[in-house]
Scaffold this motif. Structure first.
Motif, mmCIF file in Angstrom:
data_model
loop_
_atom_site.group_PDB
_atom_site.id
_atom_site.type_symbol
_atom_site.label_atom_id
_atom_site.label_comp_id
_atom_site.label_asym_id
_atom_site.label_seq_id
_atom_site.Cartn_x
_atom_site.Cartn_y
_atom_site.Cartn_z
ATOM 1 N N GLN A 1 39.414 23.504 5.327
ATOM 2 C CA GLN A 1 40.499 24.449 5.613
ATOM 3 C C GLN A 1 40.827 24.476 7.097
ATOM 4 O O GLN A 1 41.998 24.521 7.488
ATOM 5 N N ALA B 1 37.375 18.318 0.782
ATOM 6 C CA ALA B 1 35.950 18.660 0.770
ATOM 7 C C ALA B 1 35.186 17.725 -0.166
ATOM 8 O O ALA B 1 34.100 17.228 0.171
ATOM 9 N N THR C 1 46.625 24.985 3.177
ATOM 10 C CA THR C 1 45.368 24.669 2.480
ATOM 11 C C THR C 1 45.560 24.601 0.973
ATOM 12 O O THR C 1 44.858 23.874 0.275
ATOM 13 N N SER D 1 32.268 20.967 3.862
ATOM 14 C CA SER D 1 32.455 22.270 3.227
ATOM 15 C C SER D 1 33.948 22.568 3.084
ATOM 16 O O SER D 1 34.778 22.026 3.820
ATOM 17 N N ARG D 2 34.254 23.432 2.148
ATOM 18 C CA ARG D 2 35.653 23.810 1.960
ATOM 19 C C ARG D 2 36.191 24.518 3.208
ATOM 20 O O ARG D 2 37.343 24.357 3.575
ATOM 21 N N ASP E 1 42.505 21.514 0.323
ATOM 22 C CA ASP E 1 41.185 21.787 0.906
ATOM 23 C C ASP E 1 40.062 21.396 -0.044
ATOM 24 O O ASP E 1 39.025 20.867 0.379
ATOM 25 N N VAL E 2 40.274 21.578 -1.330
ATOM 26 C CA VAL E 2 39.260 21.230 -2.327
ATOM 27 C C VAL E 2 39.068 19.713 -2.401
ATOM 28 O O VAL E 2 37.934 19.207 -2.433
#
Length: 258
Positions: free
Chosen positions: A200, A189, A218, A195-196, A185-186
């Motif tokens: 997600q 992004a 995630t 956005s994170r 997820d990081v």
């Protein structure tokens, strides 16, 4: 071997064993070993295992210098390989261009439907209405006989010299950025400027892939060579992890395709 495994993912064990067996084959026979087409993550694993200082060497080639999918030639250091040793053939697809638009997904689907594994095909290159693909030479006769339709359209293929490969109109850009971790997820992004939370959601809904496989965790840990995609946002490759900043963030280099 268990020491090697701990540096990679559990699901990569089979490929690690394969690379190790290729290496042993070359060491024992003093002859070269040609692999099928490998994706960027598999290329990274092979590089990591064989290393740079052995008597066993390796070279990657996919048909042109810019290819994503490449065959590896593993060989004793006394050999001097050439591009011909990679046994790669280039084909162009002929189809009724006035009446039909073909895309990457349709072409790959038709190539896969004739019964060969993905590893026998290299990159599919599209530029305007021209479509080419790279192929392992050992299966070219089978493919040219079997590939006569894409979707509902009748097609044919013509063989070309590798130097006649077109340049893809895909637009890859490099991006250097920082990330707090290598979680999927990081990285998504950071790559796609979302956005994170949005990253997600994409992952949890099954809209994210790592190395062409859907990943719904995630917290999945990304690594060098991984090709990531998120539906509606494009594709990226984690090219390198370049250490940490003073604030303990990771410096990463990404290849981005929108």
């Amino acid at each position: 071997m268990s020491v090697i495994y701990q540096h990679f993912r559990p699901e990569e064990k089979e490929f690690i064993d394969q690379v190790t067996s290729w290496q042993q084959y070359v060491e024992n026979t003093y002859s070269e070993k040609l692999t099928d087409f490998l994706n960027p993550r598999e290329q990274y694993i092979l590089r990591s295992i064989i290393g740079e200082n052995n008597e066993i060497k390796y070279i990657f080639f996919g048909g042109t210098e810019n290819c994503e999918r490449k065959r590896a030639l593993i060989f004793p250091e006394y050999l001097q390989p050439s591009n011909e040793d990679f046994q790669i053939t280039l084909y162009e697809i002929e189809y009724p261009k006035k009446f039909l638009n073909l895309d990457h997904r349709m072409v790959l689907g038709s190539l896969m439907s004739i019964g060969l594994k993905r590893e026998k095909y290299g990159d599919i290159i599209i530029n305007g209405d021209r479509i080419q693909f790279f192929l392992a030479t050992e299966v070219e006769q089978f493919v040219t006989i079997q590939l006569n339709q894409i979707g509902k359209a009748k097609v044919s293929v013509s063989k070309l010299d590798l130097k006649n490969a077109i340049i893809s109109d895909e637009d890859w850009k490099e991006k250097e950025t920082t990330a707090s971790s290598l979680r999927l997820d990081v990285i998504l992004a950071a790559a796609f400027n979302i956005s994170r939370q949005k990253a997600q959601l994409l992952i949890q809904q099954g809209h994210a892939k790592v190395n062409w496989e859907t990943v719904e965790r995630t917290a999945f840990e990304c690594d060098e060579g991984d090709v990531l995609s998120a539906r509606g946002h494009g594709r990226c490759c984690l090219l390198s992890i370049q250490g940490k900043t003073k604030k303990d963030k990771l410096r990463i280099k990404l290849g981005l395709l929108k």
